[in-house]
Design an enzyme around this catalytic site. Structure first.
Site, mmCIF file in Angstrom:
data_model
loop_
_atom_site.group_PDB
_atom_site.id
_atom_site.type_symbol
_atom_site.label_atom_id
_atom_site.label_comp_id
_atom_site.label_asym_id
_atom_site.label_seq_id
_atom_site.Cartn_x
_atom_site.Cartn_y
_atom_site.Cartn_z
ATOM 1 N N HIS A 1 -9.230 0.998 5.335
ATOM 2 C CA HIS A 1 -7.933 1.296 5.799
ATOM 3 C C HIS A 1 -8.199 2.281 6.970
ATOM 4 O O HIS A 1 -8.999 3.207 7.007
ATOM 5 C CB HIS A 1 -7.049 1.806 4.710
ATOM 6 N N GLU B 1 -6.481 4.716 8.107
ATOM 7 C CA GLU B 1 -6.304 6.062 7.758
ATOM 8 C C GLU B 1 -7.537 6.760 7.036
ATOM 9 O O GLU B 1 -8.010 7.884 7.016
ATOM 10 C CB GLU B 1 -5.216 6.106 6.656
ATOM 11 N N LYS C 1 0.064 4.271 -0.162
ATOM 12 C CA LYS C 1 -0.523 5.351 0.564
ATOM 13 C C LYS C 1 -0.427 6.743 -0.501
ATOM 14 O O LYS C 1 -0.416 6.502 -1.466
ATOM 15 C CB LYS C 1 0.138 5.566 1.773
ATOM 16 N N SER D 1 3.879 -2.294 10.115
ATOM 17 C CA SER D 1 5.249 -2.277 10.478
ATOM 18 C C SER D 1 6.005 -3.383 10.001
ATOM 19 O O SER D 1 7.067 -3.935 10.692
ATOM 20 C CB SER D 1 5.765 -2.058 11.987
ATOM 21 N N ASN E 1 0.878 -1.266 -0.030
ATOM 22 C CA ASN E 1 0.151 0.154 -0.021
ATOM 23 C C ASN E 1 1.042 1.227 0.047
ATOM 24 O O ASN E 1 1.607 1.364 1.016
ATOM 25 C CB ASN E 1 -0.802 -0.050 1.259
ATOM 26 N N GLU F 1 -4.725 -4.591 10.685
ATOM 27 C CA GLU F 1 -3.850 -3.872 10.818
ATOM 28 C C GLU F 1 -4.054 -2.984 12.154
ATOM 29 O O GLU F 1 -4.858 -2.246 12.288
ATOM 30 C CB GLU F 1 -3.966 -2.912 9.750
ATOM 31 N N GLY G 1 3.091 2.496 10.818
ATOM 32 C CA GLY G 1 4.345 3.333 10.526
ATOM 33 C C GLY G 1 4.722 3.672 11.834
ATOM 34 O O GLY G 1 5.525 4.364 12.013
HETATM 35 P P1 13P Z 1 3.473 0.477 7.485
HETATM 36 O O1 13P Z 1 3.846 -0.882 6.801
HETATM 37 O O2 13P Z 1 4.355 1.521 6.995
HETATM 38 O O3 13P Z 1 3.410 0.341 9.080
HETATM 39 O O4 13P Z 1 1.806 0.543 6.986
HETATM 40 C C1 13P Z 1 1.039 -0.630 7.128
HETATM 41 C C2 13P Z 1 -0.258 -0.112 6.321
HETATM 42 O O5 13P Z 1 -1.049 0.770 6.957
HETATM 43 C C3 13P Z 1 -0.521 -0.879 5.157
HETATM 44 O O6 13P Z 1 -1.800 -0.655 4.603
#
Ligand code: 13P
Length: 253
Positions: A99, A101, A14, A214, A12, A169, A175
């Site tokens: 997601h 976010e 983002k 992560s 992803n 997640e 992150g």
């Molecule tokens: P990270 O791997 O940067 O922690 O992000 C995970 C994520 O949100 C994937 O959708």
């Protein structure tokens, strides 16, 4: 009877990636074509601006392309939104929906996530539905209750192994460099498998359950070995071809 799911390693990106980033995508494609992901399927979900170019680059290779969100409607007066049908038309095979976010930044509810997932499936995409608890919810011992409620309310009607992927997640792991212990991941993934079997019957055994948050080359082997973990949804580490391929390499041999 459905057999054990084929793993999926998905990236992803983002809100990261300009045209210049397509060189990383080409490197990922080449690595996958050279057998770098072993028995795993692979996908990269770039920003919407790059989906078509990415799909062209990946065309004819086993690397699939996906979108990061889609509108619940196929078309209409929704300025700035992208529909599942548009993603499919651009060459995508997957759409991430729900997601954390998006749930946070855009106050998306599980009912909306369900509608988006159903739109994705109706357009011929595989929906990757994300669920996960906050740090406070984990500390309060509410993880399974929160994840269970998100699953019940976000679950697309008629979902099957070929059309639905679930990504667990934990919000506090995204992150941050923090990850749950393998035992904690196992507890949640075993629970999600139970929900999948209840909501999708025998098909639930074949629905891929990805872990995300992560995931790095250094922890991928340990996390991917956990019970009912059928792959990864990778954020930051998917931006670099070498890291993405090092994670996917867990499924070699
Ligand atoms: P990270 O791997 O940067 O922690 O992000 C995970 C994520 O949100 C994937 O959708």
């Amino acid at each position: 009877m459905t057999t054990r799911p084929r793993p999926l390693v998905a990236g992803n990106w983002k809100m990261n990636g300009l045209k210049a980033s397509l060189s990383e995508l080409s490197a990922i494609r080449d690595g996958v074509m050279a057998g770098g992901a072993g028995r795993a399927q692979t996908a990269i979900c770039p920003p919407a601006t790059l989906v078509m170019a990415a799909a062209d680059l990946a065309s004819g290779s086993p690397l699939a392309i996906g979108g990061q969100d889609c509108h619940a409607n196929q078309s209409g007066a929704h300025t700035g939104d992208v529909s599942a049908q548009m993603l499919k038309d651009a060459g995508a095979a997957y759409a991430i929906v729900g997601h954390s976010e998006r749930r946070t930044d855009h106050q998306e509810t599980s009912a909306q996530v369900k509608a988006k997932a159903e739109a994705a499936i109706a357009a011929g995409l595989t929906a990757i539905v994300c669920v996960g608890e906050s740090e406070a919810q984990r500390r309060a011992g509410e993880t399974l209750a929160v994840v269970g409620k998100q699953l019940e309310e976000s679950w697309p009607a008629g979902a099957a192994a070929a059309t639905l992927v679930i990504a667990y997640e934990p919000i506090w792991a995204i992150g941050t460099g923090l990850t749950p212990t393998p035992a904690d991941v196992a507890e949640v993934h075993d629970f999600i498998r139970g929900v999948a079997l209840r909501l999708a019957g025998a098909e639930g055994a074949g629905i891929r359950l990805l872990y995300g948050g992560s995931v790095k080359p250094s922890n991928a082997a340990e996390l991917m070995a956990v019970s009912n973990v059928d792959g990864a949804l990778i954020g930051g580490a998917s931006l670099k071809a070498s890291d993405f391929l090092a994670i996917a390499a867990v499924y070699k041999g």
